[in-house]
Each structure stands twice: as structure tokens, then as C-alpha cells.
Design a protein around this motif. Sequence first.
Motif, PDB file in Angstrom:
ATOM      1  N   VAL A 168       5.687  -1.311  -8.912  1.00 40.21           N
ATOM      2  CA  VAL A 168       6.017  -2.157 -10.066  1.00 40.21           C
ATOM      3  C   VAL A 168       6.213  -3.611  -9.639  1.00 40.21           C
ATOM      4  O   VAL A 168       5.794  -4.540 -10.341  1.00 40.21           O
ATOM      5  CB  VAL A 168       7.278  -1.633 -10.784  1.00 40.21           C
ATOM      6  N   VAL A 169       6.842  -3.818  -8.494  1.00 38.48           N
ATOM      7  CA  VAL A 169       7.068  -5.179  -7.996  1.00 38.48           C
ATOM      8  C   VAL A 169       5.741  -5.860  -7.655  1.00 38.48           C
ATOM      9  O   VAL A 169       5.620  -7.086  -7.732  1.00 38.48           O
ATOM     10  CB  VAL A 169       7.994  -5.148  -6.750  1.00 38.48           C
ATOM     11  N   ASN A 170       4.733  -5.061  -7.328  1.00 37.38           N
ATOM     12  CA  ASN A 170       3.429  -5.615  -6.929  1.00 37.38           C
ATOM     13  C   ASN A 170       2.313  -5.035  -7.800  1.00 37.38           C
ATOM     14  O   ASN A 170       1.451  -4.294  -7.307  1.00 37.38           O
ATOM     15  CB  ASN A 170       3.162  -5.298  -5.452  1.00 37.38           C
ATOM     16  N   PRO A 171       2.315  -5.347  -9.104  1.00 38.08           N
ATOM     17  CA  PRO A 171       1.332  -4.751 -10.018  1.00 38.08           C
ATOM     18  C   PRO A 171      -0.108  -5.082  -9.626  1.00 38.08           C
ATOM     19  O   PRO A 171      -0.399  -6.192  -9.148  1.00 38.08           O
ATOM     20  CB  PRO A 171       1.705  -5.368 -11.375  1.00 38.08           C
ATOM     21  N   ASN A 172      -0.970  -4.090  -9.794  1.00 37.32           N
ATOM     22  CA  ASN A 172      -2.407  -4.200  -9.526  1.00 37.32           C
ATOM     23  C   ASN A 172      -2.757  -4.348  -8.041  1.00 37.32           C
ATOM     24  O   ASN A 172      -3.932  -4.483  -7.697  1.00 37.32           O
ATOM     25  CB  ASN A 172      -3.036  -5.366 -10.318  1.00 37.32           C
ATOM     26  N   LYS A 173      -1.752  -4.320  -7.173  1.00 37.97           N
ATOM     27  CA  LYS A 173      -2.019  -4.332  -5.740  1.00 37.97           C
ATOM     28  C   LYS A 173      -2.200  -2.902  -5.273  1.00 37.97           C
ATOM     29  O   LYS A 173      -1.337  -2.053  -5.495  1.00 37.97           O
ATOM     30  CB  LYS A 173      -0.872  -4.986  -4.966  1.00 37.97           C
ATOM     31  N   VAL A 174      -3.333  -2.618  -4.658  1.00 37.54           N
ATOM     32  CA  VAL A 174      -3.646  -1.258  -4.234  1.00 37.54           C
ATOM     33  C   VAL A 174      -3.066  -0.998  -2.841  1.00 37.54           C
ATOM     34  O   VAL A 174      -3.302  -1.766  -1.908  1.00 37.54           O
ATOM     35  CB  VAL A 174      -5.168  -1.023  -4.220  1.00 37.54           C
ATOM     36  N   TYR A 175      -2.299   0.075  -2.753  1.00 32.13           N
ATOM     37  CA  TYR A 175      -1.725   0.489  -1.471  1.00 32.13           C
ATOM     38  C   TYR A 175      -2.393   1.776  -1.010  1.00 32.13           C
ATOM     39  O   TYR A 175      -2.468   2.747  -1.771  1.00 32.13           O
ATOM     40  CB  TYR A 175      -0.215   0.742  -1.605  1.00 32.13           C
ATOM     41  N   SER A 176      -2.882   1.773   0.219  1.00 28.34           N
ATOM     42  CA  SER A 176      -3.449   3.002   0.759  1.00 28.34           C
ATOM     43  C   SER A 176      -2.346   4.018   0.978  1.00 28.34           C
ATOM     44  O   SER A 176      -1.165   3.673   1.072  1.00 28.34           O
ATOM     45  CB  SER A 176      -4.159   2.723   2.094  1.00 28.34           C
ATOM     46  N   ARG A 177      -2.723   5.278   1.053  1.00 23.75           N
ATOM     47  CA  ARG A 177      -1.733   6.330   1.298  1.00 23.75           C
ATOM     48  C   ARG A 177      -1.041   6.099   2.639  1.00 23.75           C
ATOM     49  O   ARG A 177       0.151   6.339   2.781  1.00 23.75           O
ATOM     50  CB  ARG A 177      -2.425   7.692   1.271  1.00 23.75           C
ATOM     51  N   GLU A 178      -1.808   5.629   3.623  1.00 27.10           N
ATOM     52  CA  GLU A 178      -1.232   5.362   4.943  1.00 27.10           C
ATOM     53  C   GLU A 178      -0.186   4.253   4.872  1.00 27.10           C
ATOM     54  O   GLU A 178       0.875   4.341   5.498  1.00 27.10           O
ATOM     55  CB  GLU A 178      -2.336   4.984   5.943  1.00 27.10           C
ATOM     56  N   ASN A 179      -0.473   3.194   4.100  1.00 24.27           N
ATOM     57  CA  ASN A 179       0.484   2.090   3.962  1.00 24.27           C
ATOM     58  C   ASN A 179       1.747   2.539   3.246  1.00 24.27           C
ATOM     59  O   ASN A 179       2.861   2.165   3.634  1.00 24.27           O
ATOM     60  CB  ASN A 179      -0.157   0.917   3.202  1.00 24.27           C
ATOM     61  N   LEU A 180       1.575   3.322   2.186  1.00 27.04           N
ATOM     62  CA  LEU A 180       2.747   3.821   1.455  1.00 27.04           C
ATOM     63  C   LEU A 180       3.598   4.715   2.353  1.00 27.04           C
ATOM     64  O   LEU A 180       4.832   4.623   2.333  1.00 27.04           O
ATOM     65  CB  LEU A 180       2.303   4.596   0.210  1.00 27.04           C
ATOM     66  N   LEU A 181       2.954   5.557   3.141  1.00 29.72           N
ATOM     67  CA  LEU A 181       3.696   6.442   4.045  1.00 29.72           C
ATOM     68  C   LEU A 181       4.515   5.606   5.023  1.00 29.72           C
ATOM     69  O   LEU A 181       5.701   5.881   5.261  1.00 29.72           O
ATOM     70  CB  LEU A 181       2.729   7.348   4.808  1.00 29.72           C
ATOM     71  N   LYS A 182       3.916   4.569   5.577  1.00 27.33           N
ATOM     72  CA  LYS A 182       4.606   3.735   6.560  1.00 27.33           C
ATOM     73  C   LYS A 182       5.719   2.916   5.914  1.00 27.33           C
ATOM     74  O   LYS A 182       6.824   2.798   6.461  1.00 27.33           O
ATOM     75  CB  LYS A 182       3.600   2.799   7.241  1.00 27.33           C
TER      76      LYS A 182
END
Length: 228
Positions: A168-182
Motif C-alpha cells: 500500500v505504501v508503494n502502489p503499483n510497484k512490483v515486488y518479486s517473491r524473493e524481494n518480499l521474502l527478504k
Amino acid sequence: MAKRVLVVDDEKLIVKGIRFSLEQDGMDVDCAYDGEEALKLAKEHTYDAILLDIMLPKINGFEVCQQIRDFSGVPIVMLTAKGDDMDKILGLEYGADDYITKPFNILEVKARLKAIMRRMVPKEKSAKQTTILENGDIRLDCESRRTYIKDKEINLTAKEFEVLELLVVNPNKVYSRENLLKMIWGSDYPGDVRTVDVHVRRLREKIEENPSDPRYVRTKWGVGYYFA
């Protein structure tokens, strides 16, 4: 203020060892030896983390975890004697934040608990800078870590809230699953990206009218997830 941890296991020697080790690090420790006692304590007290065995008398750890999620987003680390991946993923399905496989090293247990509690602290401090986040029908109260859809409160786990807050803080910014995990679980987390998929699916089931066609948390195929 000392961190307060609930340790739940029917093997009293294991509980005694964990309790002693955590208290040596200045933590306050409550103990439960079956699922009913664990639920009672979780309702009566506020904990910084819960260490929860799966194989428990009366009510098993998965059911305890699921019922705790009905009223609390406290970080929960599951203890499992089985090395099977399905058990680990199932633990996350029920709302757990992490898992440790028996037999374990007490230093690993302490490190995991400290890491999961440490990751909670910056969120609480930074939340005071931006207390309320609103987008469409979604409202996040970052200070109290509460989520509302059309003014109806939705009970999210600690990790579900952190994933949603980041998106929500970064709308429309795509995060890879690896980045979210980290970013959400930390670089020292031993799990894999399936953990992210499980949490995103559970998050969609709670906040989306049609989880199979999400309005908010969307998938960029082959890339990752983003908030529309």
C-alpha cells in the motif's frame, strides 16, 4: 520492557530448557503443556511471540494457531518434529509466521524469536510517522496494526499486515517473491518463496471480494505482486 513469550509443548523437559534459556536473555516466559491451556493464556495476556508445538494434547498446534488468529496477530513460530514440507507449509496456511524442525538447537530458537520480534519493532516506530493509510475501501491503522475494509475490521496476521502495508505504501510497484521474502521475513529466514505465495493467497481471501480476480493485491505474471 522485557519481551514476553509463550512456550507451548507437552514435553516438559523441552519447555524447561527453552524457558531457562530465554529467561537468561531477560525475557518473561509463560508455559503451556496442551492446546487448551495455550489458548487460555493467549486470550488472557499480550505476548511478543508464541513458540507453538504442533503435536499437542486436547487441541493440536495447527488448530491453536488458527484460533489465535481469530483475535491476535502475535508472531507465531511453530515447532514440528516432522521434516515434511507439507507440514511446514500447512503451518503457514494456518497463520504461523515461521517454523523450526525438531530436533533443534536452542541458539537457533532464540535467534529466530529475536529476529521475528526485532522486525516488529521498526514497524511500530515508523508507523507513528504515517499513522493512517487509505486506498479505495482499504484503511490501515499502522500504529495499532489494524486493517479495515469499508469500515469493517479485518483480522490479519503480523506477516499479512506487513505485506499489505509495504504494498500500500508503494502502489503499483512490483515486488518479486524473493524481494518480499527478504524484506518481510528477513535474509536469515530459511523458508522459500512459497511462504510468500501462501500469505498473499490468505491476504486476498480476507480483503478481496473475489480472491481469484483481485482488485487490490495483483499479480504481475512472471515478476511478482503489486498493489493497484
